[in-house]
Write an enzyme that holds these catalytic residues in place. Structure first.
Site, mmCIF file in Angstrom:
data_model
loop_
_atom_site.group_PDB
_atom_site.id
_atom_site.type_symbol
_atom_site.label_atom_id
_atom_site.label_comp_id
_atom_site.label_asym_id
_atom_site.label_seq_id
_atom_site.Cartn_x
_atom_site.Cartn_y
_atom_site.Cartn_z
ATOM 1 N N ASP A 56 -17.793 60.693 -18.048
ATOM 2 C CA ASP A 56 -16.422 61.178 -19.384
ATOM 3 C C ASP A 56 -17.415 62.523 -19.915
ATOM 4 O O ASP A 56 -16.933 61.826 -20.941
ATOM 5 C CB ASP A 56 -16.002 60.003 -19.892
ATOM 6 N N GLY A 65 -17.821 65.279 -19.486
ATOM 7 C CA GLY A 65 -17.889 67.082 -19.021
ATOM 8 C C GLY A 65 -18.665 67.386 -17.601
ATOM 9 O O GLY A 65 -18.632 68.291 -17.348
ATOM 10 N N THR A 91 -17.483 67.521 -15.100
ATOM 11 C CA THR A 91 -16.363 68.256 -13.617
ATOM 12 C C THR A 91 -15.701 69.222 -14.644
ATOM 13 O O THR A 91 -15.615 70.443 -13.987
ATOM 14 C CB THR A 91 -14.924 67.433 -13.494
ATOM 15 N N THR A 92 -16.099 68.999 -16.099
ATOM 16 C CA THR A 92 -15.889 70.619 -17.233
ATOM 17 C C THR A 92 -16.474 71.889 -16.938
ATOM 18 O O THR A 92 -15.818 72.677 -16.893
ATOM 19 C CB THR A 92 -15.197 70.572 -18.419
ATOM 20 N N LYS A 100 -17.149 66.694 -4.397
ATOM 21 C CA LYS A 100 -16.870 65.971 -5.210
ATOM 22 C C LYS A 100 -16.837 63.844 -4.134
ATOM 23 O O LYS A 100 -16.571 64.213 -3.425
ATOM 24 C CB LYS A 100 -15.525 65.620 -6.114
ATOM 25 N N ASP A 133 -11.048 65.137 -9.675
ATOM 26 C CA ASP A 133 -12.440 65.945 -10.378
ATOM 27 C C ASP A 133 -12.377 67.055 -9.079
ATOM 28 O O ASP A 133 -12.787 68.147 -8.998
ATOM 29 C CB ASP A 133 -13.354 65.471 -9.754
ATOM 30 N N GLY A 139 -20.181 59.848 -12.746
ATOM 31 C CA GLY A 139 -21.509 58.507 -13.876
ATOM 32 C C GLY A 139 -22.678 59.336 -14.025
ATOM 33 O O GLY A 139 -22.099 60.126 -14.256
ATOM 34 N N LYS A 180 -15.633 71.803 -27.978
ATOM 35 C CA LYS A 180 -14.868 71.342 -28.102
ATOM 36 C C LYS A 180 -13.811 72.235 -27.846
ATOM 37 O O LYS A 180 -14.031 72.896 -29.306
ATOM 38 C CB LYS A 180 -14.644 69.788 -28.911
ATOM 39 N N LEU A 181 -13.014 71.867 -27.081
ATOM 40 C CA LEU A 181 -12.077 73.372 -26.450
ATOM 41 C C LEU A 181 -10.655 72.690 -26.540
ATOM 42 O O LEU A 181 -10.749 71.728 -26.475
ATOM 43 C CB LEU A 181 -12.012 73.834 -25.568
HETATM 44 N N1 LIG Z 1 -16.151 70.911 -23.868
HETATM 45 C C1 LIG Z 1 -14.663 70.501 -23.518
HETATM 46 N N2 LIG Z 1 -13.664 69.958 -24.269
HETATM 47 C C2 LIG Z 1 -12.849 69.379 -24.404
HETATM 48 N N3 LIG Z 1 -12.796 68.564 -24.013
HETATM 49 C C3 LIG Z 1 -12.970 68.591 -22.755
HETATM 50 C C4 LIG Z 1 -14.339 69.110 -22.860
HETATM 51 N N4 LIG Z 1 -15.206 68.504 -21.726
HETATM 52 C C5 LIG Z 1 -14.793 67.661 -21.218
HETATM 53 N N5 LIG Z 1 -13.696 67.292 -21.914
HETATM 54 C C6 LIG Z 1 -12.437 66.970 -21.397
HETATM 55 O O1 LIG Z 1 -13.107 64.737 -21.589
HETATM 56 C C7 LIG Z 1 -12.187 64.363 -20.243
HETATM 57 C C8 LIG Z 1 -13.452 64.708 -19.882
HETATM 58 O O2 LIG Z 1 -14.681 65.324 -18.503
HETATM 59 P P1 LIG Z 1 -14.511 65.220 -17.726
HETATM 60 O O3 LIG Z 1 -13.468 64.467 -16.799
HETATM 61 O O4 LIG Z 1 -15.260 66.589 -17.224
HETATM 62 O O5 LIG Z 1 -16.034 64.222 -16.984
HETATM 63 P P2 LIG Z 1 -16.723 63.550 -16.447
HETATM 64 O O6 LIG Z 1 -17.865 63.181 -16.784
HETATM 65 O O7 LIG Z 1 -16.715 64.440 -14.607
HETATM 66 O O8 LIG Z 1 -16.443 62.345 -16.133
HETATM 67 P P3 LIG Z 1 -16.499 61.485 -14.484
HETATM 68 O O9 LIG Z 1 -17.538 60.563 -14.506
HETATM 69 O O10 LIG Z 1 -15.286 60.550 -14.411
HETATM 70 O O11 LIG Z 1 -16.698 62.343 -13.351
HETATM 71 C C9 LIG Z 1 -11.847 65.291 -19.400
HETATM 72 O O12 LIG Z 1 -10.277 65.232 -20.013
HETATM 73 C C10 LIG Z 1 -11.768 67.045 -20.163
HETATM 74 O O13 LIG Z 1 -11.084 67.442 -19.824
HETATM 75 MG MG LIG Z 2 -16.137 64.326 -13.610
#
Ligand SMILES: Nc1ncnc2c1ncn2[C@@H]1O[C@H](COP(=O)(O)OP(=O)(O)OP(=O)(O)O)[C@@H](O)[C@H]1O
Ligand SMILES: [Mg+2]
Length: 226
Positions: free
Chosen positions: A13, A15, A17-18, A38, A55, A120, A207-208
């Protein structure tokens, strides 16, 4: 250019994927062909076509090389739990050998810019015997580390970087994803990360309101990658 990277994070969580979607978008803007995968996803939805993970779908949406869903997410599990537990509950043998074939095929597409997202943090288990990091090791992929910037992230980031180095992989870059903009002493924390992580910072993502691939890409510099 034909480059491929493993996307790791300091935690779930944070970011991955983001940022991965943003990097793929930035690569497209630079005129590169892109492909994201993925290999293992828990937390999937049951659909008429089969299990689908958000993802994997987000990465596919930013991939110019089009592959069927099952090729970029060969192991999908419904419950949002640790992958080795989800696999055990589903009676699936999750192994590096089982992931290697599909991911070698992804890499063999020869996209200019390929990203494989982990799950993770760095040492997430696949089974009793293996961790997802073993896939990155077997593929010899350089790693991009997404640091979810909040209190406590420096130790998580440095431990991840140490483990990546000990596993014999190159840390190609890191991204500061400001998941908690109220982090006290934000600038000092970012400077402390930059001083200590042995790789270039590819960007600082604020944080967008809507963390779309387009918006995230504006904050990333893929030209800092080797
Ligand atoms: N810079 C950002 N601004 C706003 N929201 C964000 C930002 N980065 C991540 N998020 C939000 O935080 C949440 C977690 O991000 P993301 O899914 O990219 O994490 P992850 O590391 O890929 O998680 P996972 O371990 O489940 O794969 C999502 O809802 C995403 O939209
Ligand atoms: Mg992810």
């Amino acid at each position: 250019m034909s480059a491929a990277y493993f996307i790791a994070g300091t935690d779930t969580d944070v970011g991955k994927t983001t940022v991965a979607a943003g990097l793929l978008h930035a690569a497209q803007l630079a005129g590169l062909s892109t492909l994201g995968a993925k290999p293992v996803a828990s937390g999937c939805e049951v659909t008429p076509k089969g299990l689908r993970n958000s993802d994997a779908l987000a990465l596919m949406a930013q991939s110019t090389v089009k592959l069927p869903y099952e090729r970029i997410n060969p192991f999908a599990f419904e419950p949002a739990i640790a992958p080795h537990l989800a696999a055990r509950e589903a009676g699936v043998d999750l192994s590096v050998a089982g992931l290697l074939g599909p991911m070698r095929e992804v890499l063999a597409q020869g996209a200019d810019f390929t990203l494989i997202e982990g799950a993770g943090g760095w040492r997430v288990p696949l089974s009793h015997h293996a961790n997802l990091s073993d896939l990155a090791i077997a593929l010899k992929l350089p790693v991009i580390l997404v640091v979810g910037v909040r209190l406590g992230c420096i130790s998580h980031a440095l431990l991840s970087a140490e483990a990546i180095a000990r596993d014999g992989l190159q840390l190609a870059g890191w991204v500061a994803n400001i998941v908690d903009p109220r982090t006290s002493r934000l600038e000092e924390n970012l400077a402390s990360l930059a001083e200590r992580l042995p790789a270039p910072c590819l960007g600082r993502v604020p944080k967008l309101k809507i963390a779309s691939a387009e918006a995230v890409a504006e904050h990333l510099q893929i030209d800092l990658l080797d």
